[in-house]
Write a protein that holds these residues in place. Structure first.
Motif, PDB file in Angstrom:
ATOM      1  N   THR A   1       0.849  -1.185   0.000  1.00  0.00           N
ATOM      2  CA  THR A   1       0.000   0.000   0.000  1.00  0.00           C
ATOM      3  C   THR A   1       0.884   1.233   0.000  1.00  0.00           C
ATOM      4  OG1 THR A   1      -0.035   0.080   2.402  1.00  0.00           O
ATOM      5  CG2 THR A   1      -1.862  -1.062   1.355  1.00  0.00           C
ATOM      6  N   VAL A   2       0.246   2.356  -0.326  1.00  0.00           N
ATOM      7  CA  VAL A   2       0.916   3.635  -0.139  1.00  0.00           C
ATOM      8  C   VAL A   2       0.268   4.254   1.094  1.00  0.00           C
ATOM      9  CG1 VAL A   2       1.389   5.899  -1.124  1.00  0.00           C
ATOM     10  CG2 VAL A   2       1.259   3.893  -2.618  1.00  0.00           C
ATOM     11  N   ASP A   3       1.002   4.322   2.214  1.00  0.00           N
ATOM     12  CA  ASP A   3       0.444   4.929   3.410  1.00  0.00           C
ATOM     13  C   ASP A   3       0.769   6.423   3.410  1.00  0.00           C
ATOM     14  OD1 ASP A   3      -0.518   2.519   4.143  1.00  0.00           O
ATOM     15  OD2 ASP A   3       0.693   2.272   5.958  1.00  0.00           O
ATOM     16  N   TYR A   4      -0.166   7.236   3.913  1.00  0.00           N
ATOM     17  CA  TYR A   4       0.083   8.679   3.896  1.00  0.00           C
ATOM     18  C   TYR A   4      -0.374   9.329   5.187  1.00  0.00           C
ATOM     19  CZ  TYR A   4      -4.897   9.007   2.771  1.00  0.00           C
ATOM     20  OH  TYR A   4      -6.260   8.892   2.815  1.00  0.00           O
ATOM     21  N   ASN A   5       0.242  10.433   5.520  1.00  0.00           N
ATOM     22  CA  ASN A   5      -0.123  11.197   6.713  1.00  0.00           C
ATOM     23  C   ASN A   5      -1.376  12.013   6.389  1.00  0.00           C
ATOM     24  OD1 ASN A   5      -0.268  13.620   8.446  1.00  0.00           O
ATOM     25  ND2 ASN A   5       1.558  12.744   9.397  1.00  0.00           N
ATOM     26  N   THR A   6      -2.458  11.749   7.131  1.00  0.00           N
ATOM     27  CA  THR A   6      -3.749  12.340   6.777  1.00  0.00           C
ATOM     28  C   THR A   6      -3.827  13.838   7.039  1.00  0.00           C
ATOM     29  OG1 THR A   6      -4.483  11.544   8.934  1.00  0.00           O
ATOM     30  CG2 THR A   6      -5.153  10.260   7.012  1.00  0.00           C
ATOM     31  N   SER A   7      -2.937  14.375   7.881  1.00  0.00           N
ATOM     32  CA  SER A   7      -3.023  15.829   8.082  1.00  0.00           C
ATOM     33  C   SER A   7      -2.120  16.585   7.110  1.00  0.00           C
ATOM     34  CB  SER A   7      -2.712  16.199   9.544  1.00  0.00           C
ATOM     35  OG  SER A   7      -1.555  15.536   9.975  1.00  0.00           O
ATOM     36  N   LEU A   8      -1.238  15.868   6.399  1.00  0.00           N
ATOM     37  CA  LEU A   8      -0.343  16.552   5.469  1.00  0.00           C
ATOM     38  C   LEU A   8      -0.718  16.324   4.003  1.00  0.00           C
ATOM     39  CD1 LEU A   8       3.053  15.728   7.249  1.00  0.00           C
ATOM     40  CD2 LEU A   8       1.797  17.892   7.312  1.00  0.00           C
ATOM     41  N   VAL A   9      -1.472  15.222   3.731  1.00  0.00           N
ATOM     42  CA  VAL A   9      -1.825  14.899   2.351  1.00  0.00           C
ATOM     43  C   VAL A   9      -3.336  14.670   2.276  1.00  0.00           C
ATOM     44  CG1 VAL A   9      -1.470  13.257   0.460  1.00  0.00           C
ATOM     45  CG2 VAL A   9       0.408  13.740   2.036  1.00  0.00           C
ATOM     46  N   ARG A  10      -4.006  15.261   1.253  1.00  0.00           N
ATOM     47  CA  ARG A  10      -5.420  14.987   1.047  1.00  0.00           C
ATOM     48  C   ARG A  10      -5.537  13.751   0.162  1.00  0.00           C
ATOM     49  NH1 ARG A  10      -6.982  18.358  -2.283  1.00  0.00           N
ATOM     50  NH2 ARG A  10      -5.104  19.642  -2.358  1.00  0.00           N
ATOM     51  N   PRO A  11      -6.542  12.868   0.416  1.00  0.00           N
ATOM     52  CA  PRO A  11      -6.656  11.639  -0.385  1.00  0.00           C
ATOM     53  C   PRO A  11      -6.725  11.947  -1.880  1.00  0.00           C
ATOM     54  CG  PRO A  11      -8.246  11.631   1.432  1.00  0.00           C
ATOM     55  CD  PRO A  11      -7.556  12.959   1.472  1.00  0.00           C
ATOM     56  N   GLY A  12      -7.367  13.072  -2.252  1.00  0.00           N
ATOM     57  CA  GLY A  12      -7.512  13.436  -3.653  1.00  0.00           C
ATOM     58  C   GLY A  12      -6.195  13.683  -4.364  1.00  0.00           C
ATOM     59  N   GLU A  13      -5.170  14.033  -3.585  1.00  0.00           N
ATOM     60  CA  GLU A  13      -3.858  14.299  -4.193  1.00  0.00           C
ATOM     61  C   GLU A  13      -3.163  13.032  -4.652  1.00  0.00           C
ATOM     62  OE1 GLU A  13      -0.987  16.983  -2.091  1.00  0.00           O
ATOM     63  OE2 GLU A  13      -2.607  17.032  -0.613  1.00  0.00           O
ATOM     64  N   LEU A  14      -3.617  11.876  -4.101  1.00  0.00           N
ATOM     65  CA  LEU A  14      -2.864  10.641  -4.326  1.00  0.00           C
ATOM     66  C   LEU A  14      -3.203  10.014  -5.675  1.00  0.00           C
ATOM     67  CD1 LEU A  14      -3.329   9.403  -0.698  1.00  0.00           C
ATOM     68  CD2 LEU A  14      -1.104   9.858  -1.762  1.00  0.00           C
ATOM     69  N   PRO A  15      -2.210   9.665  -6.474  1.00  0.00           N
ATOM     70  CA  PRO A  15      -2.438   9.129  -7.814  1.00  0.00           C
ATOM     71  C   PRO A  15      -2.886   7.667  -7.794  1.00  0.00           C
ATOM     72  CG  PRO A  15      -0.092   9.189  -7.362  1.00  0.00           C
ATOM     73  CD  PRO A  15      -0.774   9.801  -6.171  1.00  0.00           C
ATOM     74  N   ASP A  16      -3.540   7.240  -8.885  1.00  0.00           N
ATOM     75  CA  ASP A  16      -3.969   5.849  -9.017  1.00  0.00           C
ATOM     76  C   ASP A  16      -2.831   4.942  -9.448  1.00  0.00           C
ATOM     77  OD1 ASP A  16      -6.496   6.135  -8.212  1.00  0.00           O
ATOM     78  OD2 ASP A  16      -7.378   6.351 -10.225  1.00  0.00           O
ATOM     79  N   SER A  17      -1.754   5.538  -9.931  1.00  0.00           N
ATOM     80  CA  SER A  17      -0.653   4.726 -10.434  1.00  0.00           C
ATOM     81  C   SER A  17       0.601   5.009  -9.618  1.00  0.00           C
ATOM     82  CB  SER A  17      -0.406   5.062 -11.911  1.00  0.00           C
ATOM     83  OG  SER A  17       0.914   4.707 -12.256  1.00  0.00           O
ATOM     84  N   ILE A  18       1.325   3.948  -9.297  1.00  0.00           N
ATOM     85  CA  ILE A  18       2.562   4.089  -8.529  1.00  0.00           C
ATOM     86  C   ILE A  18       3.570   4.926  -9.328  1.00  0.00           C
ATOM     87  CG2 ILE A  18       3.712   1.975  -9.377  1.00  0.00           C
ATOM     88  CD1 ILE A  18       3.666   2.914  -5.702  1.00  0.00           C
ATOM     89  N   TRP A  19       3.373   4.878 -10.650  1.00  0.00           N
ATOM     90  CA  TRP A  19       4.280   5.583 -11.552  1.00  0.00           C
ATOM     91  C   TRP A  19       4.317   7.088 -11.259  1.00  0.00           C
ATOM     92  CZ3 TRP A  19       7.958   3.841 -14.545  1.00  0.00           C
ATOM     93  CH2 TRP A  19       8.533   4.742 -15.456  1.00  0.00           C
TER      94      TRP A  19
END
Lengths: 519, 343
Positions: B139-157
């Motif tokens: 998985t790609v884990d992210y810090n919820t207060s620093l990154v919005r889910p919408g910013e995260l891409p669908d591709s690892i690329w």
């Protein structure tokens, strides 16, 4: 003559055991393919080897700067609370390197650490990064300087007071005496302790990996963990052996050929206590700040984790057994290591020659190696040649002795060097037999070395991990193995509770053993 | 005085003799021959995670099970060094790589089809020499207060994009699970693409950690913003602290969302093969699989048991099509990582 032969035979037996890891590495390397040559010739391999050398050099130098004054204050001066400081300054050695590094990161890491959170209201969003060389040096120095401290302590206790008295009578001041007489006599012990620090730094894996410092042991672990390639790992480990040989030669030269014993027959007088006078406060502050950084600070972080924790009854009930197990194997290892080191030291110091010196140096060869390499060599040896002992307590103790023999050899040797051989000769000429002389003259005189050697082995064994995991009887758990599995599982509170017990148990052991030193 | 001077050595010798005696007695006591045959397992899986389950199986079946816990790689090397004298009967590994190393040396026996068929073919060795017990998703884990889910891409690329530069990414290049992911990348998209991805991420100055736990820990502190990890580590932090500010993100159909397994194999040094097979059977029972879902937050591999802890079900993850046994050989991956200056 008969006596020298007995010591030669005993030493050879001990050293043969200590050479098992090396024999194993040579055996493994015999099957090496060409891929290994590529790794060896790779510029990167050389670069990380130099990284490790740099780390070892800095950590050793800093440790000496911290440890020598501490040893002097706690042995020779009227520092207030000397007994307490004697124990407290040695205890940082019991903090396992992966625990110590983890504590440092969570306390002063660049972001979200305890300190950064405290400074947040002041608008400090990020602390300067400690990762890399600075963090590795900090963690290594804080938790390994006691190697030098303990060897220098035993040397200071054995120092013939007549030497300093003569210097004072000749009109030298206290300070001049320290730099011209005392310090030069400490050379072998600083070198011996420095050797232990340097070899430990080379062999450790926990700190470099958590501090993200690219060290040579990391390359060795990658071979095991990713390629499952025992041969390539063995070739790399042999490079560490070569490096250890170089360091051994350097230490041997640093020690020099001078004699370090006094001519006075009246040995074992307690050395005079030096009054610190106006230096009292600075000395106390120095000692307290080292203990503060290397012991109180990690224990405070541990306490911080503990306060927020709740434990199951089952976990708490298990702690007693773990503590007993840890003390049991570490105590046994300390006793056996001291007994094994004694003949090697007596032979090397009393019958100096190429062979005896070689034997003594050989005991160190395995100690620059990562624990997993030594553990696997003993797996190979035990499972194939000592099947009935394999994975028993005896085998585990044997592994500890192979791993930690140099710690006893180094401290006992420094003590032994300070004993005038004429005392033993006198005893013999008065009709006392070899064994009697050993028992009545030599052993009582090297006692500071025996005591400090046992302490060093104990403190190192109680936190040992790779050999304990593989070679202990099945189901036998120690505090160190459980701390490891708890941190691996992110159960920091449990790990903290056990790390605290590890330090406390070691503290109790140290207070008992340091009592012996004073008698 | 003379007596006192010798006391230390006496203590030492006394302690040595006394403690050895205790040791011998312990050994006699511990090794006392029991009635039931014993099953000895080397487990690279953490005692805190599987210990309680093995205890349940022990009391449920009456099997005499002994477990040595350690690191997967260290134990695999131990079994190889022990050779024919290995006391181990089974190897329970954290990843397919450790089992592959033993399979390569011919140390694993074939597991009966009745057991193998309980899990999908993609979660077991094609030769039938090991079987997956639980699944572990990348998985790609992210810090919820620093990154919005919408910013995260669908591709690892897309993490090679410059906007992820400046040390926002955390990874663990020395870690086995990361290397298995890179191997999968190479198999799925070719060496050229994999190398390009590694170079692209490297250009974004990622922070390198020793393992997944330290990445998740650093994410929680906000030292980094996203990290490439396995799914279950986060859940352990969450179970200690429900407000831990990190969440999962899954990429689609690429190596970023592959599923690896923790599996078990029967060693050629097994004494009682039936007992070993009964143990595998017990691990694949619905109760055990539920235990894993509940306690370790991994993916159960038998049908009918679902993952827990608010994680995406196995069927909903858009995983790439990959044969896990191809991930055994990491040599080329390691070479690539070294050449790229990452290892």
């Amino acid at each position: 003559m008969g006596q020298s032969r007995i010591f030669a035979i005993l030493s050879t037996v001990v050293v043969t055991m200590a050479l098992i890891p090396l024999a194993y590495l040579l055996w493994r390397t015999a099957g090496a393919g060409t891929g290994v040559v590529d790794i060896l010739l790779d510029a990167r391999t050389f670069r990380i080897l130099m990284n490790s050398v740099l780390l070892a050099a800095i950590v050793t130098a800093l440790s000496a700067v911290i440890a020598v004054p501490l040893a002097f204050f706690t042995v020779r001066t009227d520092l207030p609370g000397k007994r307490f400081w004697s124990i407290a300054t040695a205890l940082p050695l019991t903090v396992p390197s992966y625990v110590g590094s983890f504590i440092i990161i969570s306390a002063i890491g660049p972001k979200g650490s305890i300190i950064q959170n405290l400074l947040m209201p002041l608008g400090i969003e990020r602390l300067p990064s400690i990762y890399g060389l600075p963090g590795a040096v900090l963690a290594m120095t804080l938790f390994t300087y006691p190697y030098i401290l303990l060897t220098v302590r035993s040397s200071l206790q054995n120092l013939d007071p007549a030497l300093e008295e003569a210097s004072r009578n000749l009109g030298y001041s206290q300070k001049e005496t320290f730099f011209k007489v005392t310090l030069p006599h400490l050379r072998p012990s600083i070198a011996a302790g420095g050797l232990l620090v340097a070899l430990y730094t080379l062999s450790d894996f926990g700190t470099p990996s958590l501090m993200r410092f690219d060290s040579f042991t990391r390359a060795i672990y990658i071979q095991y963990q990713s390629s499952f390639d025992r041969t390539a790992a063995a070739v790399l480990a042999l490079m560490l052996v070569a490096l250890a040989l170089t360091i051994l030669a350097l230490e041997f030269r640093a020690m020099g050929k001078a004699s370090y014993f006094g001519s006075s027959a009246a040995t074992r007088r307690p050395p005079s206590v030096i009054e610190l006078g106006k230096w009292r406060l600075p000395a106390l502050m120095f000692t307290a700040s080292v203990v503060g950084a290397a012991l109180v600070f990690p224990m405070a972080v541990i306490g911080y984790w503990l306060v927020r924790a709740s434990f199951t009854d089952e976990f708490i009930r298990g702690l007693l057994q773990l503590t007993v197990n840890s003390i049991y194997v570490s105590g046994l290892a300390a006793a056996v290591a001291v007994l094994a080191a004694l003949p090697v030291v007596i032979y090397a110091v009393r019958y100096p020659g190429r062979f005896s010196t070689l034997l003594e140096r050989m005991t160190y060869l395995g100690s620059g190696l990562p624990g997993i390499v030594v553990a696997l060599s003993l797996v190979f040896f035990g499972a194939n040649f000592a099947t009935s002992l394999y994975q028993t307590i005896s085998m585990l103790i044997f592994a500890y002795v192979v791993l930690f023999l140099p710690k006893a050899v180094g401290t006992i040797r420094t003590s032994m060097l300070q004993i005038n051989p004429r005392l033993e000769e006198a005893a013999r000429s008065l009709g006392s037999g070899s064994l009697e002389t050993l028992q009545k003259v030599t052993l009582p005189l090297v006692r500071p070395g025996l005591v400090n050697g046992a302490a060093l082995v104990f403190l190192t064994t109680i936190k040992e991990l790779p050999a304990t995991l593989i070679l202990a009887p099945i189901g036998f758990r120690t505090l160190a193995t459980r701390i490891w599995s708890a941190t691996d599982d992110a159960l920091f509170a449990e790990a903290a509770a056990m790390a605290l017990l590890l330090i406390l148990a070691s503290g109790i052991f140290m207070s008992i053993i340091l009592k012996q030193e004073a008698q | 005085m003379k007596m006192k001077r010798r006391t230390f050595l006496k203590y030492a010798a006394g302690a040595a003799v006394g403690l050895s005696a205790i040791g011998i007695i312990r050994k006699l006591f511990l090794d006392a021959p029991g009635g039931a045959p014993t099953l000895t397992i080397y487990s690279g899986r953490n005692e805190n995670l599987v210990g309680p389950l093995i205890e349940q199986i022990r009391s449920g079946t009456g099997m005499d099970i002994r477990v040595r816990y350690g690191e997967t790689a260290g134990l695999a090397a131990t079994i190889l060094e022990e050779g024919a004298n290995s006391p181990a009967h089974m190897f329970f590994a954290q990843d397919a790589g450790g089992l592959g190393a033993l399979s390569k040396e011919g140390r694993l026996l074939t597991i009966p089809d009745t057991l193998l068929s309980r899990v999908e073919p993609r979660f077991r060795s094609p030769k039938g020499e090991w079987i997956g017990i639980t699944g572990r998703a990348r998985t790609v884990d992210y810090n919820t207060s620093l990154v919005r889910p919408g910013e995260l891409p669908d591709s690892i690329w897309e993490f090679t994009d410059q906007k992820w530069g400046g040390g926002r990414i955390g990874w663990a290049p020395t870690n086995g699970s990361f290397q298995a992911f890179v191997t999968a990348f190479r198999i799925l998209e070719g060496n050229g693409k994999a190398r390009e991805w590694l170079e692209g991420i490297k250009a974004n100055k990622p922070q390198a950690y020793p393992n997944n736990t330290t990445i998740v820990d650093a994410l929680g502190r906000g030292e980094i913003q996203v990290g490439f990890v396995n799914n279950y580590y986060l859940m352990r932090f969450k179970s200690e602290n429900p407000d831990f500010p990190v969440a999962h993100h899954y990429t689609r159909g690429d190596a970023g969302s592959m599923i690896n397994v923790a599996g078990i194999g029967v060693l050629d040094t097994v004494e009682n093969r039936g007992l070993a097979e009964a143990f595998i059977e017990a691990l694949l029972s619905p109760e055990s699989q539920q235990y894993f879902a509940r306690e370790t937050f991994e993916y159960p591999l038998i049908s009918g048991v679902e993952v827990e802890g608010d994680q995406k079900p196995l069927a909903e993850i858009d995983t790439p099509d990959i044969d896990l046994s191809n991930l055994e050989d990491l040599e080329d991956t390691l070479d690539m990582l070294r050449d790229a200056g990452i290892l």
